[in-house]
Structure formats: structure tokens, C-alpha cells
Write an enzyme that holds these catalytic residues in place. Structure first.
Site, PDB file in Angstrom:
ATOM      1  N   GLN A 133       0.722  -0.722  -0.043  1.00 24.58           N
ATOM      2  CA  GLN A 133       0.202   0.197  -0.265  1.00 24.58           C
ATOM      3  C   GLN A 133       1.008   1.595   0.108  1.00 24.58           C
ATOM      4  OE1 GLN A 133      -3.301  -0.186  -0.672  1.00 24.58           O
ATOM      5  NE2 GLN A 133      -2.250  -2.170  -1.155  1.00 24.58           N
ATOM      6  N   HIS A 148     -51.963  17.950   4.697  1.00 20.77           N
ATOM      7  CA  HIS A 148     -51.629  17.079   4.022  1.00 20.77           C
ATOM      8  C   HIS A 148     -52.825  16.267   5.388  1.00 20.77           C
ATOM      9  CE1 HIS A 148     -48.054  18.018   3.208  1.00 20.77           C
ATOM     10  NE2 HIS A 148     -47.139  17.038   3.309  1.00 20.77           N
TER      11      HIS A 148
END
Length: 434
Positions: A262, A423
Site C-alpha cells: 500500500q 396533508h
């Protein structure tokens, strides 16, 4: 000597040193961000012409139009046919393993019916079109093509558009061959912020996509940040990371090379060893010194190890796992006896490599799981790239006449409590009056 840091979890300043080791400044470079903003705005305004201008300027090519920058399918097939038998077999085997692994991932649509006839569920559908950015020139990664394109195709993505810069006309045949194997639909030889802008907004020739995936340099990362919201993106990844937990029973040169694997990505990569055996840590340090000078990328590995590497002595493997969960590394190797037992202790890691024979590099190329992984501690809340990243979910709701009576009252009550009367009325209209 490599000045890789060495310290112990029992040091009084351990917490401070660990935090300093893990710290990574991921702030955007303002000059990069300004340049990217200008390029994307220009591409959005002028389309193909801007993409061609920037490609000619930055990649040293002489394209008259964007048609000169699109590769026909037969070029990809020719690249595949032109590989050596060894390279082709390796690429095909890797592609097969990646495909088999990801074919187990697809999320299925589902639904259920309640006693009153209401049907609830979830519909899973693939994205229509995805853009895949692949680095070009010397930093060419055919493995990235496989890891990004194959899960997209398994997910059922309708069209996959790959962009890859070809500096001075340099094409990597393995990248093109991987595109042929993975089923990439169209390939444009463009890169940088201009390629991201073209994919995000579309041009006269480059189609607008729904999501952009794939690694790139700072300009590509800044461009992906800027267009997020217009399109989806996979992630803005930080430097590569490996954390090795070892009990002292693995050949130290194996561990040293795993750390190198890495660290060779770039000078900001992170490589850490956690081990309870001080004598073994010393043997790993000696292996690093012995092996590093012969590494072709030693000028990258050395500063990575010195800046963000460490050999850390821990109390025991229990503590090592606890520290690993705090770090939440991109790659975690459990190079220990009874590795399956210790794997159960790990909650946060992009990928867990279980046992001393499981080198991280196998995961990068051919084991099967995806190598696009969360970095910088984001494995605490993020996952590897997968089929699910190329699908979306829609909720399904079919309320029966009888259920609208009970659910309507619940919704109306809550809507009134939130001060949203429309709503409430919408639900109440469906409630029958007796």
C-alpha cells in the site's frame, strides 16, 4: 535507515501519537477547486468543443472533434486479442471471479400484503447510465475497470460510459481489454475535470450519466465533489491504507512486503503493524530495511512509511482488534493463528483479509470482492463498492379502501400536529362518513 515510527500502546502519550498518525488533511486545494470550477462551467456551456480543447491542451493530443476521441468497440476487442496468453488468462480469471462474487449481491424487490389488503414493498431497479473514470497514462489500472464495470453490469445498468485519458495518445491495452471483458458500452479518451463535467452534464456527444464512479487525481476528485447532487458519485477516496495485525508467527518479510504493497501507491499512503511481540516487530523492521532498497518504487514507499507508517506494540490481540476498530482501515490483514476467531472481533474495516496466506494484493486483483473501499476511517459508516451502488430502491404503497379509514385518521392527527392542514385534509377526504 527508514525512520518508520515505533511506539507502544502503553506509552503515556500513545493516544496523542496515534491521533497524529491517523490525521490526514483532506481539505481541498483552493487553486485546484477554482480551476475545476472554470473547466466544468466551460464544458457545461460549450460542450464538445470545450472537452476537445482541454483534452488537446492537457493530454497533448490533436483531436479535431470529439469523434476522434471515442474508441470503436473493435479497438477494445483488438486490445483483448492482442494480449499475451498469460495476461489474457489472468484478466479473464479475475473478471470471472469478480463477476461470480458480485452476482451474489443483487438486492431483490419485495412486497407483502396486510390483512386489510394494503400492499407494502420495495422495488429495486438499476441506474440507466453510469460513467466510469479510469486513470490513464502510466497510472493505468485494468483492475479498476473490472471492479467498477462488472458490478454495474451485474446490477443491470443500461449503459456504461468509460472515460480514460490517453496522454500523448498513449493507450494501455490491458485497460482497453478489461473494458471489452467487462462489457463497457462506449469509451472516450478524455480525462480530468473536463471528463467529469461532460459525464455530469452531457455534451452534444458524451451522454449525461446518473452516477460517476472510479478513481482519479486531485482535479478529478474536486470535480466529483462539485457535480455531486447533479449526479451520484461513489466516494471521494483518501490515500490507500493497510493495517496488519500479527501475532508474530508470520514470516516477517511477508508482513514487510504487505506494508509496502500500500505504501507504494503514493507518499500519503498509510501502513501500520499492530503486534504484541516486541522481538517480532524488530524482525519486521529489519526486513523493511533489507527489502526496501530493491523495490522499484522505493522513492515512494520510503516517505510513506516515514510519514504515515508505524510499528506499534500492543498488549495483546484483543487490544489490537480494539485499536483496529478505532482506526477503521481500508484494508485489514489478520495475519494470526485462529484468524477466524479474531475476525469476529472486527466491526469496522473496508475489507478483512483472514489468515497469513491472504495477502491484501489478492483482494486488489482477483479474489472477487471489490477493491473500491472506504478510506480515512469512513469504514465506520461506509461499505465497499457493490452491485447495490448501481441500483436504487423505490417504496411501494398500495392502501386498500378499508385501510384508508384507519391510516387516514392516524395521518390526519399527525399532520394537524405538525401544522400541515392540507396533508390532514388529503387523508380525511378518503375517510368515509357513516
Amino acid at each position: 535507515m527508514t525512520a518508520i515510527k515505533r511506539f507502544s500502546s502503553r506509552d503515556p502519550d500513545f493516544e496523542t501519537r496515534l491521533e497524529a498518525l491517523l490525521a490526514f488533511e483532506n481539505a481541498q486545494d483552493e487553486s485546484v477547486d477554482r480551476a475545476v470550477a472554470e473547466i466544468i462551467a466551460d464544458v457545461r456551456a460549450r460542450g464538445d468543443a470545450a472537452v476537445v480543447d482541454y483534452t488537446n491542451r492537457f493530454d497533448g493530443v490533436k483531436a479535431a472533434s470529439i469523434a476522434d476521441l471515442e474508441l470503436p468497440k473493435d479497438v477494445l476487442e483488438s486490445a483483448l486479442a492482442g494480449l499475451s496468453s498469460v495476461e489474457r488468462e489472468a484478466l479473464e480469471m479475475a473478471a470471472t471471479r469478480v463477476r461470480i462474487y458480485h452476482e451474489r449481491q443483487p438486492l431483490q424487490s419485495w412486497q407483502y400484503e396486510e390483512a386489510d389488503g394494503t400492499v407494502l414493498g420495495q422495488r429495486v431497479t438499476p441506474l440507466d447510465r453510469v460513467g466510469l473514470y479510469v486513470p490513464g497514462g502510466k497510472a493505468s489500472y485494468p483492475s479498476s475497470v473490472l471492479m467498477n464495470a462488472i458490478p454495474a453490469k451485474v446490477a443491470g445498468v443500461g449503459e456504461l460510459i468509460m472515460v480514460v485519458p490517453t496522454p500523448r495518445g498513449e493507450r494501455n491495452p490491458l485497460v482497453l481489454a478489461a473494458a471489452a471483458l467487462a462489457g463497457v458500452d462506449r469509451v472516450f479518451c478524455i480525462g480530468g475535470a473536463q471528463a467529469i463535467g461532460a459525464l455530469a452534464y452531457g455534451t452534444q456527444t458524451v451522454p449525461k450519466v446518473d452516477k460517476i464512479v472510479g478513481p482519479g487525481n486531485a482535479y478529478v476528485a474536486a470535480a466529483k465533489r462539485r457535480v455531486f447532487g447533479v449526479v451520484g458519485i461513489d466516494m471521494v477516496a483518501g490515500p490507500s491504507e493497510i493495517l496488519v495485525i500479527c501475532d508474530g508467527n508470520t514470516d516477517p518479510k511477508w508482513v514487510a512486503m504487505d506494508l509496502f504493497s500500500q505504501a507504494e501507491h503514493d507518499e500519503l499512503a498509510q501502513a501500520i503493524l499492530l503486534c504484541p511481540d516486541a522481538a517480532y516487530i524488530e524482525r519486521v523492521a529489519q526486513a523493511i530495511e533489507r527489502l526496501l532498497p530493491a523495490m522499484p518504487r522505493h522513492k515512494v514507499i520510503r516517505p510513506a512509511l516515514e510519514n504515515r507508517g508505524a510499528l506499534i506494540k500492543v498488549k495483546d490481540l484483543e487490544e489490537a482488534c480494539s485499536i483496529a476498530n478505532r482506526i477503521a482501515p481500508e484494508h485489514l490483514e489478520l495475519s494470526v493463528l485462529d484468524a477466524e476467531h479474531w475476525a469476529q472481533k472486527i466491526k469496522h474495516a473496508g475489507a478483512i483479509f483472514i489468515g497469513p496466506y491472504t495477502s491484501e494484493s489478492l483482494g486488489d486483483y482477483c479474489a472477487g470482492p471489490n477493491h473500491v473501499l472506504p478510506t480515512s476511517g469512513s469504514a465506520r459508516f461506509s461499505s465497499p463498492l457493490g452491485v447495490y451502488d448501481f441500483q436504487k430502491r423505490s417504496s411501494l404503497i398500495r392502501v386498500s379502501r378499508s385501510a384508508s379509514q384507519t391510516l387516514g385518521k392516524i395521518a390526519a392527527t399527525l399532520a394537524q400536529g405538525e401544522g400541515l392542514p392540507a396533508h390532514a385534509r388529503s387523508a380525511e377526504y378518503r375517510i368515509e362518513k357513516y
